[in-house]
Design a protein around this motif. Structure first.
Motif, PDB file in Angstrom:
ATOM      1  N   ALA A  76       0.848  -1.201   0.000  1.00 21.43           N
ATOM      2  CA  ALA A  76       0.000   0.000   0.000  1.00 21.43           C
ATOM      3  C   ALA A  76       0.872   1.236   0.000  1.00 21.43           C
ATOM      4  O   ALA A  76       0.621   2.201   0.720  1.00 21.43           O
ATOM      5  CB  ALA A  76      -0.927  -0.010   1.222  1.00 21.43           C
ATOM      6  N   ALA A  77       1.912   1.195  -0.827  1.00 20.05           N
ATOM      7  CA  ALA A  77       2.895   2.287  -0.810  1.00 20.05           C
ATOM      8  C   ALA A  77       2.302   3.595  -1.285  1.00 20.05           C
ATOM      9  O   ALA A  77       2.874   4.661  -1.059  1.00 20.05           O
ATOM     10  CB  ALA A  77       4.106   1.916  -1.658  1.00 20.05           C
ATOM     11  N   GLN A  78       1.144   3.544  -1.965  1.00 23.26           N
ATOM     12  CA  GLN A  78       0.534   4.789  -2.412  1.00 23.26           C
ATOM     13  C   GLN A  78       0.042   5.624  -1.228  1.00 23.26           C
ATOM     14  O   GLN A  78      -0.183   6.816  -1.366  1.00 23.26           O
ATOM     15  CB  GLN A  78      -0.621   4.504  -3.387  1.00 23.26           C
ATOM     16  CG  GLN A  78      -1.886   3.940  -2.768  1.00 23.26           C
ATOM     17  CD  GLN A  78      -1.856   2.420  -2.605  1.00 23.26           C
ATOM     18  OE1 GLN A  78      -0.800   1.803  -2.621  1.00 23.26           O
ATOM     19  NE2 GLN A  78      -3.028   1.809  -2.466  1.00 23.26           N
ATOM     20  N   LEU A  79      -0.109   4.964  -0.078  1.00 18.16           N
ATOM     21  CA  LEU A  79      -0.542   5.699   1.117  1.00 18.16           C
ATOM     22  C   LEU A  79       0.692   6.080   1.927  1.00 18.16           C
ATOM     23  O   LEU A  79       1.354   5.237   2.515  1.00 18.16           O
ATOM     24  CB  LEU A  79      -1.483   4.816   1.951  1.00 18.16           C
ATOM     25  CG  LEU A  79      -1.956   5.385   3.283  1.00 18.16           C
ATOM     26  CD1 LEU A  79      -2.678   6.697   3.098  1.00 18.16           C
ATOM     27  CD2 LEU A  79      -2.847   4.374   3.997  1.00 18.16           C
ATOM     28  N   GLY A  80       0.999   7.352   1.953  1.00 25.87           N
ATOM     29  CA  GLY A  80       2.208   7.817   2.608  1.00 25.87           C
ATOM     30  C   GLY A  80       2.109   7.803   4.122  1.00 25.87           C
ATOM     31  O   GLY A  80       1.019   7.736   4.697  1.00 25.87           O
ATOM     32  N   ALA A  81       3.263   7.867   4.769  1.00 24.34           N
ATOM     33  CA  ALA A  81       3.322   7.769   6.226  1.00 24.34           C
ATOM     34  C   ALA A  81       2.567   8.916   6.898  1.00 24.34           C
ATOM     35  O   ALA A  81       1.801   8.698   7.839  1.00 24.34           O
ATOM     36  CB  ALA A  81       4.779   7.768   6.675  1.00 24.34           C
ATOM     37  N   GLU A  82       2.779  10.127   6.393  1.00 25.98           N
ATOM     38  CA  GLU A  82       2.164  11.290   7.049  1.00 25.98           C
ATOM     39  C   GLU A  82       0.652  11.189   7.020  1.00 25.98           C
ATOM     40  O   GLU A  82      -0.035  11.418   8.012  1.00 25.98           O
ATOM     41  CB  GLU A  82       2.583  12.592   6.342  1.00 25.98           C
ATOM     42  CG  GLU A  82       4.085  12.800   6.260  1.00 25.98           C
ATOM     43  CD  GLU A  82       4.739  12.676   7.635  1.00 25.98           C
ATOM     44  OE1 GLU A  82       4.149  13.204   8.600  1.00 25.98           O
ATOM     45  OE2 GLU A  82       5.803  12.043   7.739  1.00 25.98           O
ATOM     46  N   ARG A  83       0.164  10.796   5.857  1.00 31.13           N
ATOM     47  CA  ARG A  83      -1.287  10.712   5.721  1.00 31.13           C
ATOM     48  C   ARG A  83      -1.855   9.597   6.579  1.00 31.13           C
ATOM     49  O   ARG A  83      -2.918   9.746   7.187  1.00 31.13           O
ATOM     50  CB  ARG A  83      -1.641  10.465   4.257  1.00 31.13           C
ATOM     51  CG  ARG A  83      -2.460  11.610   3.750  1.00 31.13           C
ATOM     52  CD  ARG A  83      -3.046  11.388   2.422  1.00 31.13           C
ATOM     53  NE  ARG A  83      -4.477  11.465   2.507  1.00 31.13           N
ATOM     54  CZ  ARG A  83      -5.285  10.869   1.645  1.00 31.13           C
ATOM     55  NH1 ARG A  83      -4.760  10.185   0.644  1.00 31.13           N
ATOM     56  NH2 ARG A  83      -6.569  10.977   1.768  1.00 31.13           N
ATOM     57  N   ALA A  84      -1.168   8.487   6.606  1.00 28.94           N
ATOM     58  CA  ALA A  84      -1.648   7.370   7.414  1.00 28.94           C
ATOM     59  C   ALA A  84      -1.692   7.766   8.884  1.00 28.94           C
ATOM     60  O   ALA A  84      -2.663   7.482   9.597  1.00 28.94           O
ATOM     61  CB  ALA A  84      -0.746   6.153   7.210  1.00 28.94           C
ATOM     62  N   LEU A  85      -0.647   8.465   9.331  1.00 33.16           N
ATOM     63  CA  LEU A  85      -0.610   8.878  10.743  1.00 33.16           C
ATOM     64  C   LEU A  85      -1.713   9.877  11.063  1.00 33.16           C
ATOM     65  O   LEU A  85      -2.368   9.772  12.100  1.00 33.16           O
ATOM     66  CB  LEU A  85       0.746   9.510  11.060  1.00 33.16           C
ATOM     67  CG  LEU A  85       1.842   8.562  11.531  1.00 33.16           C
ATOM     68  CD1 LEU A  85       3.069   9.359  11.913  1.00 33.16           C
ATOM     69  CD2 LEU A  85       1.361   7.720  12.709  1.00 33.16           C
ATOM     70  N   ALA A  86      -1.923  10.834  10.162  1.00 33.81           N
ATOM     71  CA  ALA A  86      -2.961  11.828  10.391  1.00 33.81           C
ATOM     72  C   ALA A  86      -4.326  11.150  10.490  1.00 33.81           C
ATOM     73  O   ALA A  86      -5.125  11.445  11.392  1.00 33.81           O
ATOM     74  CB  ALA A  86      -2.950  12.865   9.260  1.00 33.81           C
ATOM     75  N   ALA A  87      -4.567  10.205   9.591  1.00 35.52           N
ATOM     76  CA  ALA A  87      -5.849   9.498   9.616  1.00 35.52           C
ATOM     77  C   ALA A  87      -5.989   8.695  10.908  1.00 35.52           C
ATOM     78  O   ALA A  87      -7.059   8.648  11.524  1.00 35.52           O
ATOM     79  CB  ALA A  87      -5.956   8.583   8.395  1.00 35.52           C
TER      80      ALA A  87
END
Lengths: 331, 503
Positions: free
Chosen positions: B357-368
């Motif tokens: 799921a590399a299209q989902l970046g770390a920053e976005r995943a953490l924010a979510a």
């Protein structure tokens, strides 16, 4: 309280970093610590982000706090240690050069069994025992970034071996003197490990060897620990019962591929399999780590834990590790 | 090289490998420029690099995939590959990689032997070599349908040394050497003995000619280079002038016209006696005298092994983990091998992480994840009837029927039907947050690994790289070794396939 801390561990467990953090941790309240390396890898210089260390004790860090002490560092070089030693005890400046020309120094420091190790440990022990004019120890503690677990007992015990080989004479006497320090309560050998099978196994074996050789074991430092986010049970629930709910939660948190409603949830659902795959690997690791933890607990030794720093260990990270060590009580 | 023919065309340009004429270390010797393509490079890698001889316009400076891909199967399959040396710093998985290569080579039809130095106990057991008898044993459980075989052994350095002595001295002299206290220490204790004996054993295995592929693991040294240096060091000691002086101080000091040396000698022998003690000096002298006839032999053997390592049939694989220190050591090693004209096949990057799921970046995943946790917490503080989002499974399934977007407004819901608290059963939101946090952690690891790898490939774009995707646990059986081999030979580049883009 030990004054010579020997830090060993399987390759890749971060023993140089831990040794550096320990030297910093011990340097509080105005104390002076000496961090020595013996393998010529210049690992200390890399950890402290300084240029390569010479064969000379120099201050490389100040411990934090109002009365922070200082960390000094020394990269022990066997050849220089031998020449110093010859000069100190035999006043052999010129002969030392002749010996070097002939290959005798090279012989002594690289070929002759055990001599190299006597020189390296001997220098560290000298620093431990050194006193200033007022009779106080020059260093409150000496921390050695030592060879890996597989060789540590032989490295420290090699003085015994040399003592057996040279039954009388100066090498014999020197080895005996070094051995007395290494086997005294003044010394503590700490092993660094990760919560993985091979490093833990080597730690268990290494401790048995150290104990059999009569060398004082200090503590076990579990390095690079990671938080348990989800365990196997939770991942099972996520994979089976809660999938739909998770897709909705993801969509709700904005991960819906710019789609609305059911289409957004469907898009989010596409994320779940790869995320679950990562979570399964994590949970499997958590299970392994719990087992390894139990194995280490069975050793009945003080343990210290240091968290993995996700961005790697820079200077700030090193100070953080030192603080974390200090918080876990005296080592 | 049929395997090469099946490569996708775009890879050749994509890799941007410098062609053979690029002035890299392997070809600095102008006379060897030709040989660099055909002879000096190991057979498999030679074929691989010839694929790249057409320089691509994007070339070395291309931002994308600067390194060539190391093709392991052609290397293992090529009958001209006779020796594979796995080297690298400690803890990177050298032994496991060597064993995995052995299994793969054998199952692809080679008659292979793996020489390991210090394998983990369970790995050794799984290969049936937990006993130290210094002789290769056939590994059971290998698929031999292609005509291959796997043998494996664990090095016993003292025994190897003893065997050399026994083979090269008459019985009486051999006994004198073996009983000498200095020899006993030297053979068991000297830091370079293991390296020397590993190379010695390699030479022995090679000369027996019973295997067509020898895979060597290198000892866990102070530095990864010790196994190159130690044989020369020991060899130069054993036939060097120092030992001759030890052996016959009077003779060496008595040579005419060497007044300076004369003074030096007498001072030295006196000094040695003073420092070493008379008894140790005598032991060393007796040892040296007994070894006298073998000195030349040692130098010759060290030289022969060294040449064997440089020979065209040898391929070095530098093994590293995608970590700063390991790759720094690997870069150093690559430079050193080039300086010694040792044929490097490539870098094996072990334990590389990937993500589906590399299209989902770390920053976005953490924010979510944070948003979900906040919401979960806020909901938990509200009266039970309002906790609609906190429920696992059942409650939310109900909601999912198409009005997901209106959920926040949905106050009364099946929540009451499920009395479980969030402590007993994690809510879907919390599970989702956990998944996202793990993913963010994974993406951070990926980014770090890619940075360290890119630093290496920027320095050494000429070195082909193969990556082994990380396994969650340790490997200690043949199935695990096979899995490693599959991952090693797989053409997918774990990190490249997962370039981070915000989704």
């Amino acid at each position: 309280m030990s004054r010579l801390h020997v830090v060993s561990g399987k390759g890749g467990t971060g023993k140089t970093t831990v040794a550096a953090a320990l030297a910093l941790a011990l340097a509080t309240e105005g104390r002076r610590t000496l961090l020595v390396e013996v393998e010529g890898r210049q690992g200390i210089a890399q950890v402290f982000e300084t240029e390569a260390l010479p064969y000379e004790e120099r201050k490389i860090a100040v411990a934090p706090g109002p009365d922070g002490g200082g960390v000094y560092a020394l990269a022990i070089d066997a050849e220089r240690a031998l020449l110093d030693y010859l000069q100190m005890f035999y006043k052999l400046g010129g002969a030392g050069r002749a010996l070097k020309k002939l290959g005798a120094i090279d012989f002594a420091t690289t070929i002759a069994p055990g001599l190299r190790d006597v020189l390296l440990t001997g220098k560290a022990c000298e620093a431990v025992r050194r006193k200033d004019k007022r009779g106080r120890f020059v260093y409150d503690a000496v921390v050695m970034d030592a060879p890996p677990t597989g060789r540590i007992t032989r490295f420290l015990n090699v003085n015994d071996e040399v003592a057996g080989l040279a039954k009388i004479g100066p090498i014999h006497n020197q080895a005996q003197a070094v051995m007395r320090v290494l086997k005294s309560p003044e010394t503590a050998v700490h092993l660094v490990t990760l919560l993985e099978e091979m490093p833990v196994q080597e730690t268990v074996d290494g401790i048995a060897e150290l104990r059999a050789a009569g060398l004082p074991v200090g503590g076990v430092v579990i390095n690079m620990t990671r938080p348990e986010v989800l365990d196997t049970g939770e991942v099972d629930i996520a994979a089976n019962g809660a999938r739909r709910g998770i897709a909705e939660a993801l969509a709700e948190a904005g991960l819906r591929g710019g789609r609305r409603g059911a289409a957004g949830v469907k898009w989010a659902d596409g994320l779940i399999d790869p995320l679950l795959e990562e979570a399964r690997e994590h949970a499997q690791r958590v299970d392994l780590e719990r087992a390894e933890h139990a194995e280490l607990a069975g050793l009945d030794l003080p343990t210290y834990e240091l968290e993995l720093l996700p961005e790697g260990v820079d200077l700030a990270g090193l100070y953080r590790l030192a603080r974390d060590l200090r918080k876990q009580g005296p080592i | 090289m049929t395997a090469d023919a099946s490569l996708p065309d775009d890879r050749a340009t994509d890799d941007g490998t410098p062609d053979a004429a690029t002035p890299d270390a392997a070809t600095t010797d102008a006379g060897a420029a030709d040989a660099a393509v055909t002879d000096v490079s190991p057979p498999g890698a030679g074929a691989a690099s010839s694929r790249h001889t057409a320089p691509s316009p994007s070339g070395r400076g291309a931002l994308h995939s600067p390194a060539a891909h190391l093709e392991v199967d052609p290397l293992l399959d090529d009958p001209r590959t006779r020796i594979v040396v796995c080297c690298g710093s400690g803890g990177v998985g050298k032994t496991t990689t060597a064993a995995a290569l052995g299994v793969r080579a054998a199952e692809r039809g080679r008659k292979a032997v793996v020489l390991t130095i210090d394998p983990a106990r369970r790995l050794a057991q799984s290969m049936g070599i937990s006993e130290l008898d210094n002789v290769p044993r056939r590994v059971k459980g290998i698929d031999e349908s292609t005509g291959g075989e796997l043998h494996a052994m664990m090095l016993d350095m003292k025994r190897t040394f003893d065997e050399i002595v026994e083979a090269h001295a008459d019985a009486e002299r051999a006994r004198a050497i073996l009983d000498n206290p200095f020899y006993q220490s030297l053979s068991a204790g000297f830091a370079g003995t293991q390296e020397y004996m590993a190379m010695e054993k390699l030479g022995q295995l090679r000369s027996r000619d019973a295997w067509d592929l020898i895979i060597v693991d290198t000892p866990p040294s102070r530095s990864a280079l010790d196994f190159l240096d130690a044989p020369k060091r020991l060899g130069s000691f054993l036939d060097g002038k120092f030992i001759r002086v030890l052996m016959a101080p009077a003779k060496a000091g008595g040579r005419a016209g060497m007044k300076f040396l004369n003074v030096g000698m007498s001072m030295m022998t006196g000094t040695l006696s003073k420092i070493m003690g008379g008894q140790l000096l005598r032991d060393v002298q007796t040892f040296a005298a007994a070894m006298d006839t073998m000195f030349g032999g040692f130098r010759t053997r060290a030289d022969a092994t060294y040449r064997l390592l440089q020979a065209p049939g040898t391929a070095f694989l530098v093994v590293a983990a995608p970590e700063r220190d390991a790759l720094r050591e690997a870069a150093y090693f690559v430079e050193r091998l080039a300086a010694e004209q040792m044929p490097l096949a490539g870098l094996v990057l072990n334990r590389v992480h990937g993500s589906g799921a590399a299209q989902l970046g770390a920053e976005r995943a953490l924010a979510a994840a944070e948003a979900l946790v906040d919401r979960d917490r806020a909901a938990a503080e509200e009266p039970a009837g309002d906790r609609s989002e906190n429920l696992g499974g059942d409650g939310i399934v109900d909601l999912a029927g198409g009005k997901a977007d209106s959920r926040t407004a949905d106050g009364h819901s099946p929540a009451a039907a499920d009395p479980r608290t969030t402590d007993d059963t994690p809510s879907a939101a919390r599970l989702a947050a956990g998944l996202l946090r793990l993913h963010a952690e994974r993406m951070h690891v990926l980014a770090r690994e890619r940075r360290t790898r890119d630093r290496f490939t920027a320095l050494h774009p000429e070195v082909p790289v193969a990556e082994i995707a990380a396994l969650p646990g340790d490997v200690h059986d043949l199935a695990g070794l096979r899995a490693i081999g599959d991952r090693l030979a797989s053409r997918e580049r774990t990190a490249d396939d997962t370039r981070q883009t915000e989704g």
